[in-house]
Design an enzyme around this catalytic site. Structure first.
Site, mmCIF file in Angstrom:
data_model
loop_
_atom_site.group_PDB
_atom_site.id
_atom_site.type_symbol
_atom_site.label_atom_id
_atom_site.label_comp_id
_atom_site.label_asym_id
_atom_site.label_seq_id
_atom_site.Cartn_x
_atom_site.Cartn_y
_atom_site.Cartn_z
ATOM 1 C CB SER A 233 25.189 33.089 33.574
ATOM 2 O OG SER A 233 25.317 34.174 34.463
ATOM 3 C CG HIS B 60 27.614 30.374 32.530
ATOM 4 N ND1 HIS B 60 26.831 29.597 33.335
ATOM 5 C CD2 HIS B 60 28.137 31.331 33.326
ATOM 6 C CE1 HIS B 60 26.854 30.070 34.572
ATOM 7 N NE2 HIS B 60 27.645 31.125 34.590
ATOM 8 C CE LYS C 118 30.052 29.333 36.478
ATOM 9 N NZ LYS C 118 29.672 29.307 37.882
HETATM 10 C C1 LIG Z 1 31.361 34.488 33.724
HETATM 11 C C2 LIG Z 1 31.755 33.856 35.027
HETATM 12 N N1 LIG Z 1 33.038 33.876 35.407
HETATM 13 C C3 LIG Z 1 33.445 33.314 36.544
HETATM 14 C C4 LIG Z 1 32.556 32.697 37.398
HETATM 15 C C5 LIG Z 1 33.049 32.109 38.672
HETATM 16 O O1 LIG Z 1 33.338 30.774 38.519
HETATM 17 P P1 LIG Z 1 33.573 29.830 39.769
HETATM 18 O O2 LIG Z 1 32.246 29.442 40.280
HETATM 19 O O3 LIG Z 1 34.357 28.705 39.220
HETATM 20 O O4 LIG Z 1 34.365 30.614 40.769
HETATM 21 C C6 LIG Z 1 31.209 32.638 37.049
HETATM 22 C C7 LIG Z 1 30.254 31.950 37.950
HETATM 23 O O5 LIG Z 1 29.094 32.145 37.967
HETATM 24 C C8 LIG Z 1 30.792 33.222 35.839
HETATM 25 O O6 LIG Z 1 29.508 33.197 35.461
#
Ligand SMILES: Cc1ncc(COP(=O)(O)O)c(C=O)c1O
Length: 396
Positions: A186, A214, A244
């Protein structure tokens, strides 16, 4: 009296953050998190949300969430394993499995929570995990919780991964070895080299785990990065977030039936934390259906992403090597990056700075997340502000 140690700890550390300019003042959004947001009474073009498809404010989903509240109430009432599993959760998980092309799926209260849950349910101190150096914090924490040996490999460096996989397997020290990667990274918008990763995994018999937080709703015509490469049958754990592109909240694992059964009996947030609310689940299920039925929003997202990237690149900004709509604008120096973002906000564009330790030193950036909900006019206005601030601060 013990509290004095806590007070000392907090005073010293908070002051330390203030002194280093690392104390994050949280901006409060006054209203919905759409393409235009209001902060401190001022309207801003929002280039910082993860609401890729604009679904967080979608009228259809809002109605479905309200209807679910009317029918089921505001809470699930219990953890999933007692009596918090509503028919809504079962339907969501059926849809998620279909969406990801797997036998089954399990949902969690967040993407973060999902990584904490899934990794530690399968891996333990007798195991090793090969983890991309730039993996998300929730993956790192999930790995730590499992007590497995964490072996970081250089970002997307397949030679390094192969060498470390061979060392780990040949050492004979570990019962199981897993490879974990983000599907889309990201901070830069680059895509994991999944075909090569799967080849290495096959050669060394590794368990494969792809967190496509993402990528889902973005790559693979919306179905994610694993689908983009046609590897649905090769990846053991397909992780996604519902917060997201899907626009609501929650996380999930999609995979084989036995894996999902195991997670239902052994992953701790599923057993010990109250289930997702009816409104969340109903809206999420409808969002997955929308993404499955049509690529219209996904296409618009890519069109907007390419438009913004083209505009910033033409102005002379360094937009890195993104392969997705995520558009970093790499400034370098941390202080200048923060000043740049502050000036953008003053001029009406909300794009946050991201600096060390979130990204390596000297690669400070302002990260832009265009969405399907942005209009060309909004993107043009943002590009004009970028030009003004970029020239003013000598970045272009
Ligand atoms: C690769 C990845 N996994 C998990 C998450 C966490 O997701 P959530 O916001 O649904 O807790 C993110 C959030 O930025 C992420 O980029």
């Amino acid at each position: 009296m013990l509290g004095k140690f806590l007070d000392k700890f907090l005073d010293e550390n908070l002051q330390g953050l203030q002194d280093q300019g690392l104390f994050n003042e949280i901006d409060v959004v006054e209203g919905a998190n759409g393409p235009i947001i209001q902060i401190r009474g001022k309207e801003l073009i929002n280039l910082s949300s993860n609401n890729y498809l604009g679904l967080a404010t979608d009228e259809r989903l809002k109605r479905i969430a309200v209807d679910a509240v009317q029918e089921y109430g505001v809470g699930a009432g219990a953890v999933r394993t007692i009596n918090g599993t509503l028919d809504l959760h079962v339907e969501l998980e059926r849809k998620l499995a279909e969406f990801k092309g797997t036998e089954a799926a399990i949902s969690y209260q967040s993407g973060f929570n999902c990584n904490m849950a899934a990794i530690s349910a399968v891996m333990d101190k007798h195991d090793a995990i090969l983890s991309d150096q730039l993996n998300h914090a929730s993956i790192i924490d999930g790995c730590r919780l499992s007590k497995a040996k964490i072996i970081a490999y250089n970002h997307s460096d397949m030679d390094d991964l192969k060498r470390k996989a061979e060392e780990a397997v040949k050492s004979g020290q570990y019962k199981k070895v897993m490879i974990i990667t983000d599907g889309v990274f990201s901070m830069d918008g680059d895509i994991a080299k999944l075909p090569e990763i799967i080849e290495i995994a096959k050669e060394y018999d590794l368990i494969t785990y792809v967190d496509d937080a993402h990528g889902s709703g973005v790559t693979g015509k919306g179905k994610g990065t694993v689908k983009h490469f046609g590897l649905e049958k090769e990846v053991d754990f397909q992780i996604g977030t519902l917060s997201k592109a899907v626009g609501v909240v929650g996380g999930y694992v999609a995979g084989k039936k036995n894996l999902i059964y195991w997670l239902k009996v052994r992953s701790r947030p599923f057993l010990f934390s109250t289930a997702l609310t009816p409104a969340d689940v109903a809206a999420t299920t409808a969002a997955i259906q929308l993404i499955t039925n049509s690529t219209e929003l996904v296409d618009r997202l890519w069109e907007n992403g390419n438009y913004l990237k083209g505009g910033l690149k033409n102005l002379g900004f360094n937009i890195g090597n993104s392969e997705t709509p995520i558009t970093p604008c790499i400034i370098g120096d941390e202080k200048l990056t923060q000043q740049f973002s502050k000036r953008l906000i003053e001029e009406g564009v909300y794009a946050k700075s991201i600096v060390f330790p979130t990204v390596p030193k000297g690669t400070g950036r302002v990260r832009n997340m265009p969405t399907a909900a942005h209009t060309k006019e909004m993107l043009d206005a943002a590009i004009t502000v970028y030009e003004k601030v970029g020239k003013e601060l000598g970045v272009i």
